[in-house]
Design an enzyme around this catalytic site. Structure first.
Site, short mmCIF file in Angstrom:
data_model
loop_
_atom_site.label_atom_id
_atom_site.label_comp_id
_atom_site.label_asym_id
_atom_site.label_seq_id
_atom_site.Cartn_x
_atom_site.Cartn_y
_atom_site.Cartn_z
N LYS A 40 5.46 -5.90 -4.96
CA LYS A 40 6.96 -5.93 -4.53
C LYS A 40 6.95 -6.27 -3.21
O LYS A 40 6.14 -5.95 -2.53
CB LYS A 40 7.75 -4.58 -5.21
CG LYS A 40 7.29 -3.26 -4.36
CD LYS A 40 7.64 -2.21 -4.90
CE LYS A 40 7.16 -0.84 -3.98
NZ LYS A 40 7.43 0.48 -4.74
N ARG A 134 15.65 9.68 -8.75
CA ARG A 134 16.11 8.26 -8.26
C ARG A 134 16.34 7.47 -9.53
O ARG A 134 17.50 7.28 -10.02
CB ARG A 134 14.96 7.71 -7.25
CG ARG A 134 15.21 6.56 -6.73
CD ARG A 134 14.23 5.72 -5.77
NE ARG A 134 12.93 5.55 -6.47
CZ ARG A 134 12.11 4.89 -5.68
NH1 ARG A 134 12.04 4.72 -4.53
NH2 ARG A 134 10.70 4.69 -6.54
N TYR A 267 16.46 -9.94 28.15
CA TYR A 267 17.64 -9.59 27.97
C TYR A 267 17.76 -8.15 28.63
O TYR A 267 17.20 -7.14 28.87
CB TYR A 267 17.97 -9.40 26.43
CG TYR A 267 18.11 -10.75 25.82
CD1 TYR A 267 18.84 -11.61 26.12
CD2 TYR A 267 17.27 -10.97 24.74
CE1 TYR A 267 19.10 -12.81 25.62
CE2 TYR A 267 17.50 -12.22 24.08
CZ TYR A 267 18.25 -13.03 24.64
OH TYR A 267 18.26 -14.37 23.92
N MET A 315 14.44 -12.20 19.43
CA MET A 315 14.63 -12.72 17.81
C MET A 315 13.17 -13.33 17.60
O MET A 315 12.67 -13.09 16.64
CB MET A 315 15.62 -13.47 17.54
CG MET A 315 15.91 -13.71 16.24
SD MET A 315 17.15 -14.89 15.82
CE MET A 315 18.76 -13.89 16.09
C1 LIG Z 1 6.59 1.23 -4.75
C2 LIG Z 1 6.21 1.84 -5.58
C3 LIG Z 1 4.79 2.27 -5.93
C4 LIG Z 1 3.62 2.17 -5.07
O1 LIG Z 1 3.94 3.12 -4.06
P1 LIG Z 1 2.71 3.33 -2.88
O2 LIG Z 1 3.05 4.51 -2.37
O3 LIG Z 1 2.61 2.24 -1.73
O4 LIG Z 1 1.35 3.40 -3.78
C5 LIG Z 1 4.58 2.96 -7.13
N1 LIG Z 1 5.69 3.30 -8.02
C6 LIG Z 1 6.71 3.13 -7.83
C7 LIG Z 1 8.06 3.46 -8.82
C8 LIG Z 1 7.42 2.26 -6.66
O5 LIG Z 1 8.54 2.15 -6.48
#
Ligand SMILES: *Cc1c(COP(=O)(O)O)cnc(C)c1O
Length: 375
Positions: A40, A134, A267, A315
């Site tokens: 992700k 969550r 800045y 930036m």
């Molecule tokens: C992002 C995520 C992971 C990976 O987590 P890490 O701590 O980076 O290994 C695993 N499971 C879920 C549900 C996540 O959102």
């Protein structure tokens, strides 16, 4: 065209290390457990395509992403295996789930009803909330969880949960995690008792693997550790961390300014030269993901030496004080923000520390503008 990728600011990727990290994590787990890497957020900033390609080469056939668009990117790139979307997908995107064969998390039982009403054929993994609060249907609701298997248009290929403090080793944190594992196991047993089978199970991310390697599920979902990085500098894990960083973040000196005592740079007049100084202007800034918080706290490597970050982060530019550098620093010199230069190294953990945050945040926010260069 000339290769201009390393002309401004860029990321170097050592994909061999990525493969070695995957082998290290796999080695920590029971052989029956397969890795389902979290790619992700553009593979934690590393670049989803080079990362997915390298992992596919070593036989990875399942990935986790956060959104439909990340899933579609992987599919259109040619990945044919399972792609699990870990988060919520709105109803207007259900047709993409079907069309691209993406596997959707059932974020709770009523969301499952909504997926069922779509009448689209959708693969799902059922999320179970074992205490994180969550996503996932509450672990006590076995009836509602089992009900998801009755939906004609849904094909359940997995059941999973997520740990809240797998990195914690205080008695309270360990007890909490053990209870989450117990609840998850109870759900799995409850489903099997009802004759429900044919689903894969998974619970651990990086720290779940390193601290609870005895867990025996079908998959594990490592993110940060796969990239060879810890979330923060100090964390003791049951299995000593052997990951090697995959990413280096580099930029170039644009020009070097000679400042007289009392002159300022940038800045807000934020930097004032206390003596005659040499200030190098680097071609990277907060639009590339450099946090403004590192100003006045961090340093950057130039010719194997540390130069302090001064002034405010802009930036597209930032300033470092090279007055004390023995080497003559000039335009086009390479500057390393994360990685090695000579005998010196700034790790992602140290860099995140400059900004008072964790590596996961720093890496995942590295900008689109940085070319990802595979070494
Ligand atoms: C992002 C995520 C992971 C990976 O987590 P890490 O701590 O980076 O290994 C695993 N499971 C879920 C549900 C996540 O959102």
């Amino acid at each position: 065209m000339r290769d201009t990728k390393r002309s401004r600011a860029w990321i170097d990727l050592d994909v061999k290390r990525l493969k070695e990290n995957a082998a290290f994590l796999q080695g920590a787990l029971p052989s029956t457990c397969a890795l389902m890497p979290a790619v992700k957020a553009n593979a934690y900033g590393h670049g989803i395509f080079p990362v997915a390609d390298a992992l596919e080469e070593i036989g990875i056939s399942h990935f986790c992403v956060a959104s439909v668009s990340e899933g579609v990117m992987l599919r259109e790139h040619g990945f044919d295996g399972e792609i699990l979307i870990l988060g919520y997908t709105a109803a207007e995107c259900f047709k993409e789930l079907d069309y691209y064969r993406l596997t959707q998390t059932v974020v709770d039982a009523s969301y499952g009803e909504m997926l069922a009403r779509s009448n689209r054929n959708i693969f799902v993994h059922v999320g179970v909330d074992t205490g994180m609060h969550r996503l996932g249907e509450t672990w006590q609701n076995l009836e509602r969880i089992a009900g998801i298997w009755e939906k004609k248009n849904l094909t359940v290929t997995g059941v999973f949960s997520h740990l809240s403090v797998p990195d914690g080793n205080s008695p309270k944190e360990v007890a909490f995690t053990r209870e989450q594992i117990r609840r998850f196991d109870e759900i799995i047993a409850g489903l099997r008792k009802r004759g429900i089978a044919g689903f894969g199970t998974h619970l651990q991310g990086s720290y779940g693997i390193l601290n609870y390697p005895e867990c025996s599920y079908d998959f594990a979902r490592p993110g940060i550790a796969l990239y060879g990085v810890r979330s923060k500098a100090k964390d003791d894990t049951l299995i000593p961390f052997e990951g090697k960083p995959v990413l280096s973040l580099k930029t170039r000196v644009q020009c070097v300014k000679e400042l007289e005592e009392g002159e300022t740079a940038g800045y807000g007049l934020a930097f004032t030269a206390e003596k005659k100084s040499r200030i190098a202007v680097l071609s990277v800034g907060y639009a590339d993901g450099i946090p403004r918080e590192i100003a006045g706290r961090g340093s950057v490597l130039l010719c194997g030496e540390r130069a302090p970050v001064v002034g405010k982060i802009c930036m597209d530019q930032m300033f470092v004080d090279v007055t004390e550098c023995r080497a003559e620093i000039g335009p086009y010199e390479e500057a390393v923000l994360i990685g090695k230069s000579g005998a010196q190294e700034i790790s992602a953990e140290e860099f995140a520390g400059f900004a008072g945050t964790i590596t996961n945040e720093i890496l995942s926010r590295l900008g689109e503008r940085l070319p990802r260069c595979v070494c």
